[in-house]
Write a protein that holds these residues in place. Structure first.
Motif, short mmCIF file in Angstrom:
data_model
loop_
_atom_site.label_atom_id
_atom_site.label_comp_id
_atom_site.label_asym_id
_atom_site.label_seq_id
_atom_site.Cartn_x
_atom_site.Cartn_y
_atom_site.Cartn_z
N THR A 172 6.00 8.95 1.83
CA THR A 172 7.01 9.66 2.63
C THR A 172 7.66 8.79 3.70
O THR A 172 8.34 9.31 4.59
N SER A 201 -0.45 11.01 3.79
CA SER A 201 -1.89 10.76 3.66
C SER A 201 -2.51 10.27 4.97
O SER A 201 -1.81 9.76 5.85
N SER A 241 5.96 16.09 7.39
CA SER A 241 5.68 15.61 6.03
C SER A 241 4.25 15.91 5.58
O SER A 241 3.81 15.39 4.55
N PRO A 282 0.84 -1.20 0.00
CA PRO A 282 0.00 0.00 0.00
C PRO A 282 0.88 1.25 0.00
O PRO A 282 1.93 1.28 0.66
C1 LIG Z 1 10.78 15.04 5.60
C2 LIG Z 1 9.95 14.08 6.38
C3 LIG Z 1 9.38 14.50 7.56
C4 LIG Z 1 8.61 13.61 8.31
N1 LIG Z 1 8.02 14.06 9.44
C5 LIG Z 1 7.22 13.23 10.15
C6 LIG Z 1 6.55 13.71 11.32
O1 LIG Z 1 6.66 14.86 11.70
N2 LIG Z 1 5.75 12.83 11.97
C7 LIG Z 1 5.59 11.55 11.55
O2 LIG Z 1 4.85 10.81 12.18
N3 LIG Z 1 6.23 11.08 10.48
C8 LIG Z 1 7.02 11.88 9.75
N4 LIG Z 1 7.65 11.41 8.63
C9 LIG Z 1 7.46 10.02 8.22
C10 LIG Z 1 6.22 9.81 7.29
O3 LIG Z 1 5.82 11.04 6.73
C11 LIG Z 1 5.09 9.21 8.09
O4 LIG Z 1 5.41 7.87 8.41
C12 LIG Z 1 3.74 9.25 7.38
O5 LIG Z 1 2.73 8.88 8.28
C13 LIG Z 1 3.66 8.38 6.15
O6 LIG Z 1 2.49 8.71 5.45
P1 LIG Z 1 2.38 8.43 3.88
O7 LIG Z 1 1.00 8.70 3.45
O8 LIG Z 1 3.46 9.13 3.17
O9 LIG Z 1 2.63 6.85 3.87
P2 LIG Z 1 3.56 6.00 2.92
O10 LIG Z 1 4.97 6.46 3.04
O11 LIG Z 1 2.97 5.92 1.59
O12 LIG Z 1 3.43 4.59 3.65
C14 LIG Z 1 3.97 4.37 4.92
C15 LIG Z 1 3.67 2.94 5.36
O13 LIG Z 1 2.27 2.78 5.56
C16 LIG Z 1 1.72 1.85 4.64
N5 LIG Z 1 0.47 2.43 4.17
C17 LIG Z 1 0.30 3.63 3.55
N6 LIG Z 1 -1.01 3.84 3.32
C18 LIG Z 1 -1.67 2.77 3.80
C19 LIG Z 1 -3.05 2.41 3.85
N7 LIG Z 1 -4.00 3.19 3.37
N8 LIG Z 1 -3.37 1.22 4.41
C20 LIG Z 1 -2.42 0.40 4.91
N9 LIG Z 1 -1.11 0.71 4.89
C21 LIG Z 1 -0.74 1.87 4.34
C22 LIG Z 1 2.76 1.68 3.56
O14 LIG Z 1 2.70 0.41 2.95
C23 LIG Z 1 4.06 1.91 4.32
O15 LIG Z 1 4.45 0.74 4.97
C24 LIG Z 1 8.43 12.27 7.86
C25 LIG Z 1 9.00 11.87 6.65
C26 LIG Z 1 9.76 12.77 5.91
C27 LIG Z 1 10.35 12.32 4.62
#
Ligand SMILES: Cc1cc2nc3c(=O)[nH]c(=O)nc-3n(C[C@H](O)[C@H](O)[C@H](O)COP(=O)(O)OP(=O)(O)OC[C@H]3O[C@@H](n4cnc5c(N)ncnc54)[C@H](O)[C@@H]3O)c2cc1C
Length: 511
Positions: free
Chosen positions: A136, A205, A200, A131
């Motif tokens: 991020t 999402s 992020s 997924p």
């Molecule tokens: C510059 C930077 C800053 C950040 N700051 C923070 C912060 O302040 N706080 C924080 O908590 N994190 C932070 N993060 C980490 C990241 O943004 C978080 O983990 C965020 O929650 C991931 O969301 P995403 O939608 O990008 O998920 P993705 O990166 O797309 O996925 C993350 C994980 O969740 C799974 N996943 C995604 N969507 C679903 C779904 N709908 N159902 C089941 N599984 C799913 C994916 O398979 C993967 O294992 C940061 C990252 C970066 C690069």
């Protein structure tokens, strides 16, 4: 009507960087790059050479064909951009063109039924299904690393609707693929906000937040998405699970607690009800300088234990204060912010400043940390192109463990330079966030970082910290993710029940 958008892009016109953070047109260049070289060059030798932004590499041919009626892409650009997350080691490998396990197919899910269809297709073709929310992840959560098999990235970006708003109960139901800004845009005209602002935020999402137990930037109080969720809909090969939507319940173990932090290994989160709040109209903030870091820590603890509940209570150590807040006096900075939708907050701020004075704090210029904070991921990519090893890691520990943990981390990462800020503080302990800078060796940057990370992680655990406060486990943290044995056995049994063919994000959480 919104204009047609390119699949998976939050903006129909603007181009996302395929190799690094954010928008391609926001990459650090020109005078900003020169200034960065000046700032970081003051404490780290820099060659001055800048790696060129690479073209999308040519990938091996896809091993899967798109089933009829499915919205999907198999082109190199779509696959390359989703091969890795956004950690330092991801950016370095992208810059080098090292994409070992690109997905064969990027499937754009349209609704829960389409998600179920993708899972069936993965089972039928023996593919792993990952997924993908905003992409991020910084812990290898999106990158298949197992034995050779086809890989499907299930991109949820088209499931980005706000479905319902219950203004009386202050809750919103949204599809999992919606990104932070779109959700806030929908809530703003009603005077509401989720107020979940991970760094992020712009590109992550709702589903990703829930799947990784993300932390927003409320320094005290409800900051984890765990506390903001009312109910979750999750699709797994075993069926659809929708939890009861109630403000609280004492009826047995809570299903949502099983899905929170499941990182795509137990099912795909398709929508959720989230608690929202009225937008704050009363705000007050201040910055306080401390000559001694331990005085700053003591003041921060006093505030965390006072019940004042600041929205921002961010202690920057001297180097962090210099790099992130422009401080030039060699001292630490505590950045304080209070907010409310209901009542003035000056009195609370005044009391917090008084607590700082009791610990030797003096008023300082309002820190410019917020701009630097939002720009930080772009600056990080700029440094990576300059050959610097630069990455962050975070933890949480009790106040009684903090001093020793802090010292142990500094020793473990030495001779790399490390800064520390306390991003979240609880009555019983802080969440320290470390940023590491080291001179890279061309071609060996990832190995260098992996070594630093391994030493730091061992130090965190030995000193009583968690391997992550909010970055999740993914694949990178598995060696240091150590829940109790019977819990691991239970988790494996749940995985076997919900995902009997092992298609869902194999390898994350060690599952
Ligand atoms: C510059 C930077 C800053 C950040 N700051 C923070 C912060 O302040 N706080 C924080 O908590 N994190 C932070 N993060 C980490 C990241 O943004 C978080 O983990 C965020 O929650 C991931 O969301 P995403 O939608 O990008 O998920 P993705 O990166 O797309 O996925 C993350 C994980 O969740 C799974 N996943 C995604 N969507 C679903 C779904 N709908 N159902 C089941 N599984 C799913 C994916 O398979 C993967 O294992 C940061 C990252 C970066 C690069």
């Amino acid at each position: 009507l919104s204009p047609p958008r390119r699949l998976g892009d939050p903006d129909p016109v603007r181009e996302r960087s395929w190799w690094g953070w954010g928008w391609a047109d926001q990459a650090v260049t020109g005078p900003e790059l020169d200034a960065l070289v000046g700032r970081v060059g003051a404490f780290l030798p820099l060659s001055g050479e800048v790696a060129q932004v690479p073209a999308v590499p040519t990938l091996p041919a896809s091993r899967l064909s798109v089933p009829p009626g499915v919205t999907a892409r198999t082109d190199d650009a779509a696959r390359a951009a989703r091969t890795h997350g956004k950690a330092y080691r991801d950016v370095v490998r992208n810059l080098r063109g090292e994409l070992d396990h690109p997905p064969d197919l990027v499937w754009f899910a349209r609704d829960a039924a389409d998600v179920a269809r993708a899972l069936e297709f993965a089972e039928a073709t023996g593919a792993a299904l990952i997924p993908y929310g905003g992409g991020t992840s910084v812990v290898g959560g999106l990158e298949y690393r197992g034995p050779d098999r086809p890989v499907i990235t299930l991109d949820l970006s088209m499931m980005d609707a706000v479905l319902e708003l219950d203004e009386e109960s202050l809750a919103v139901r949204a599809q999992a693929g919606i990104l932070g800004p779109a959700l806030e845009e929908a809530l703003r005209p009603r005077g509401l906000t989720l107020r979940h602002f991970p760094q992020s935020f712009e590109f992550s999402s709702v589903g990703g937040w829930l799947a990784t137990r993300a932390g927003g930037h409320f320094a005290t109080g409800y900051t984890h998405i765990d506390d903001l969720v009312e109910s979750i809909e999750l699709v797994s090969p075993a069926g659809v699970a929708t939890s009861e939507r109630v403000p609280a319940s004492g009826a047995g173990p809570a299903p949502d607690r099983l899905w929170l932090g499941s990182e795509g290994a137990l099912g795909v989160i398709t929508s959720a009800w989230l608690r929202v709040r009225r937008r704050p109209t009363f705000k007050a903030g201040a910055a306080v300088a401390f000559g001694s870091y331990s005085d700053g820590v003591a003041a921060t603890r006093a505030i965390a234990q006072s019940g004042l509940g600041p929205a921002n209570c961010r202690l920057l150590d001297p180097l962090e204060a210099m790099l992130g807040a422009g401080a030039t006096d060699g001292g630490s900075r505590l950045v304080l912010g209070f907010e409310s939708a209901d009542h003035p907050v000056e009195a609370a701020l005044g009391r917090a400043v008084e607590l700082c004075r009791d610990h030797g704090g003096t008023p300082a210029d309002a820190a410019q940390w917020r701009g630097t904070f939002m720009r930080a991921p772009y600056l990080r990519d700029g440094l990576v192109r300059l050959g610097v090893v630069v990455e962050t890691f975070e933890t949480a520990c009790t106040w009684s463990a903090f001093e020793a943990l802090h010292a142990a981390v500094l020793e473990a990462v030495s001779p790399a330079v490390v800064t520390c800020r306390l991003t979240h503080v609880y009555p019983d302990g802080p969440a320290p966030y470390f940023t590491v800078y080291a001179a890279g060796r061309p071609g060996a940057e990832v190995e260098l970082w992996d070594g630093i990370k391994a030493r730091a992680s061992a130090a965190l655990l030995a000193a009583g910290g968690t391997i992550t406060h909010h970055h999740a486990v993914g694949r990178d943290h598995v060696p240091w993710y150590r829940p109790p044995g019977p819990f691991v056995a239970a988790l494996r049994a749940v995985k076997a029940t919900l995902d009997p063919h092992g298609v869902l994000n194999p390898g994350v959480l060690g599952l």
